[in-house]
Design a protein around this motif. Structure first.
Motif, PDB file in Angstrom:
ATOM      1  N   GLY A 150      42.399  44.276  35.648  1.00 43.28           N
ATOM      2  CA  GLY A 150      42.788  43.737  36.985  1.00 43.28           C
ATOM      3  C   GLY A 150      42.168  42.305  37.040  1.00 43.28           C
ATOM      4  N   PHE A 151      42.775  41.174  36.956  1.00 47.69           N
ATOM      5  CA  PHE A 151      42.202  39.860  36.822  1.00 47.69           C
ATOM      6  C   PHE A 151      42.510  39.112  38.045  1.00 47.69           C
ATOM      7  CE2 PHE A 151      40.897  36.296  34.486  1.00 47.69           C
ATOM      8  CZ  PHE A 151      39.372  36.668  34.124  1.00 47.69           C
ATOM      9  N   GLY A 152      42.441  39.637  39.424  1.00 47.44           N
ATOM     10  CA  GLY A 152      42.344  39.091  40.568  1.00 47.44           C
ATOM     11  C   GLY A 152      41.137  38.438  40.854  1.00 47.44           C
ATOM     12  N   ARG A 153      41.043  38.031  42.130  1.00 42.33           N
ATOM     13  CA  ARG A 153      39.919  37.222  42.776  1.00 42.33           C
ATOM     14  C   ARG A 153      38.391  37.991  42.184  1.00 42.33           C
ATOM     15  NH1 ARG A 153      42.573  37.604  47.435  1.00 42.33           N
ATOM     16  NH2 ARG A 153      42.974  35.611  48.435  1.00 42.33           N
ATOM     17  N   ILE A 154      38.565  39.332  42.460  1.00 42.75           N
ATOM     18  CA  ILE A 154      37.451  39.885  41.897  1.00 42.75           C
ATOM     19  C   ILE A 154      36.962  40.289  40.489  1.00 42.75           C
ATOM     20  CG2 ILE A 154      35.627  42.276  42.204  1.00 42.75           C
ATOM     21  CD1 ILE A 154      37.116  42.596  45.091  1.00 42.75           C
ATOM     22  N   SER A 175      49.653  39.674  35.215  1.00 41.34           N
ATOM     23  CA  SER A 175      50.054  38.185  35.049  1.00 41.34           C
ATOM     24  C   SER A 175      48.885  37.791  33.963  1.00 41.34           C
ATOM     25  CB  SER A 175      49.704  37.413  36.033  1.00 41.34           C
ATOM     26  OG  SER A 175      50.287  38.134  37.286  1.00 41.34           O
ATOM     27  N   ARG A 176      49.095  36.422  33.395  1.00 45.34           N
ATOM     28  CA  ARG A 176      48.146  35.755  32.429  1.00 45.34           C
ATOM     29  C   ARG A 176      47.625  34.488  33.177  1.00 45.34           C
ATOM     30  NH1 ARG A 176      49.595  36.733  26.767  1.00 45.34           N
ATOM     31  NH2 ARG A 176      47.972  35.121  26.566  1.00 45.34           N
ATOM     32  N   TYR A 177      46.162  34.192  32.990  1.00 46.00           N
ATOM     33  CA  TYR A 177      45.637  33.247  33.498  1.00 46.00           C
ATOM     34  C   TYR A 177      45.053  32.516  32.470  1.00 46.00           C
ATOM     35  CZ  TYR A 177      46.033  36.433  37.597  1.00 46.00           C
ATOM     36  OH  TYR A 177      46.441  37.296  38.509  1.00 46.00           O
ATOM     37  N   LEU A 178      45.889  31.306  32.335  1.00 54.35           N
ATOM     38  CA  LEU A 178      45.708  30.498  31.279  1.00 54.35           C
ATOM     39  C   LEU A 178      44.687  29.304  31.425  1.00 54.35           C
ATOM     40  CD1 LEU A 178      49.609  29.491  30.526  1.00 54.35           C
ATOM     41  CD2 LEU A 178      48.040  31.173  29.477  1.00 54.35           C
TER      42      LEU A 178
END
Ligand code: DGY
Length: 319
Positions: A150-154, A175-178
């Motif tokens: 899980g790569f949200g804010r936290i 989602s991917r976070y480039l």
């Protein structure tokens, strides 16, 4: 207009509510019962509940509330679709607790890995006989792999902290976070993350789809030297399977801030020495809880005064 707050929250939030409404606060020292909540919230326009209060369709109908401002970022305690059907706005408190929760996650990673709780107990029990080259050895962080689910804010804030420890960081997410990937944080599949991480930390919301996200199969994929950290929601993990895995020492340990059936803690978990357990303290800093109170109060004021609140969870009711 009257609003009901299901437990004492920091005064700054209550002040905002009192400037706008007649406010009733439950003063008990444990979560309010369902019956008492219905009784007290009945006839109130708004409610400010905690994550310990289940706000379902029945409660909405029996109380007639017109707005729900949850004192948490997680909203699994509120039946959002029931609220949406009744055009009741629901809000949460995102953003303000990101750093506090990421800090606590890291505190847990440090505690379990460097055996802080165990060492404290050892010392208090008078067992220390002097400096010993082999006493209570833990593990280094540098070069170890931190797997973030899980790569949200936290999740991202945890990654930032891990960069300071020179860890190898991997993540899995829908989602991917480039931007973060350009900084060397690597996207991997869920399975690869479990198989290769030295620390697996969960930062996903609890929903029907994420129920038992970590169960027997997933625990079996983890390395025998790996640690599992959870500061999200207890039911993301099949706790019975985790206890079995920990007892059999199939993973090195777990550090948990959240539990399956809070505030009850499985007694078998308490018996284990390869776990660190703390009572759901992710956002528990004075500054953060104060900000959460202010945001929840402002959300409730906006929702009841006909303004679209900043942190609306079911925006479709305004369409
Ligand atoms: C939240 O806001 O969802 C947290 O679990 C509270 O600490």
């Amino acid at each position: 207009m009257r609003v009901f707050v299901t437990r004492r929250i920091p005064e700054s939030g209550l002040e905002i509510l009192r400037e706008n409404f007649e406010v009733d606060v439950f003063e008990g020292d444990s979560p309010i019962s369902r019956e008492e909540l219905i009784k007290r919230a009945k006839g109130c326009e708004g409610i400010l509940p905690l994550l310990t209060d289940s706000i379902d369709a029945d409660i909405m109908d029996k109380t007639g509330i017109k707005a729900i401002a949850n004192f948490a970022v997680g909203i699994d305690n509120v039946d959002i679709s029931a609220a949406t059907k009744r055009t009741i706005p629901v809000t949460n408190t995102p953003g303000v607790l990101t750093d506090a929760t990421a800090d606590l996650t890291f505190a847990l990673i440090l505690a379990i890995s460097r055996r802080i709780v165990e060492s404290d107990k050892y010392l208090r029990e008078g067992k220390w006989k002097g400096w010993d080259p082999l006493l209570l050895l833990g593990g280094d962080f540098v070069g170890k792999t931190l797997g973030i689910i899980g790569f949200g804010r936290i999740g991202k804030a945890v990654a930032q902290r891990a960069q300071g420890f020179n860890m190898n960081i991997i993540y899995t997410s829908r989602s991917r976070y480039l931007e973060e990937e350009n900084e060397g944080i690597k996207f991997v599949s869920f399975d690869e993350l479990l198989k290769t991480s030295d620390y697996v930390t969960i930062h996903a919301p609890y929903t029907e789809e994420t129920h038992h996200l970590i169960s027997e199969k997933e625990l079996d994929m983890m390395k025998p030297t790996a640690y599992l950290i959870n500061t999200s929601r207890g039911k993301l993990i099949d706790e019975i399977q985790l206890i079995k895995t920990l007892k059999e020492k199939k993973i090195a340990g777990a550090a948990l801030d959240v539990f399956y059936n809070e505030p009850e803690i499985n007694p078998e978990l308490i018996e284990l020495d390869n776990v660190v357990i703390i009572p759901h303290l992710g956002s528990a800093s004075l500054e953060t809880r104060t900000k959460m109170a202010i945001i929840a109060a402002e959300n409730l004021v906006d929702a009841l005064k006909g303004k679209r609140p900043k942190n609306i969870v079911n925006p479709e009711i305004y369409d």
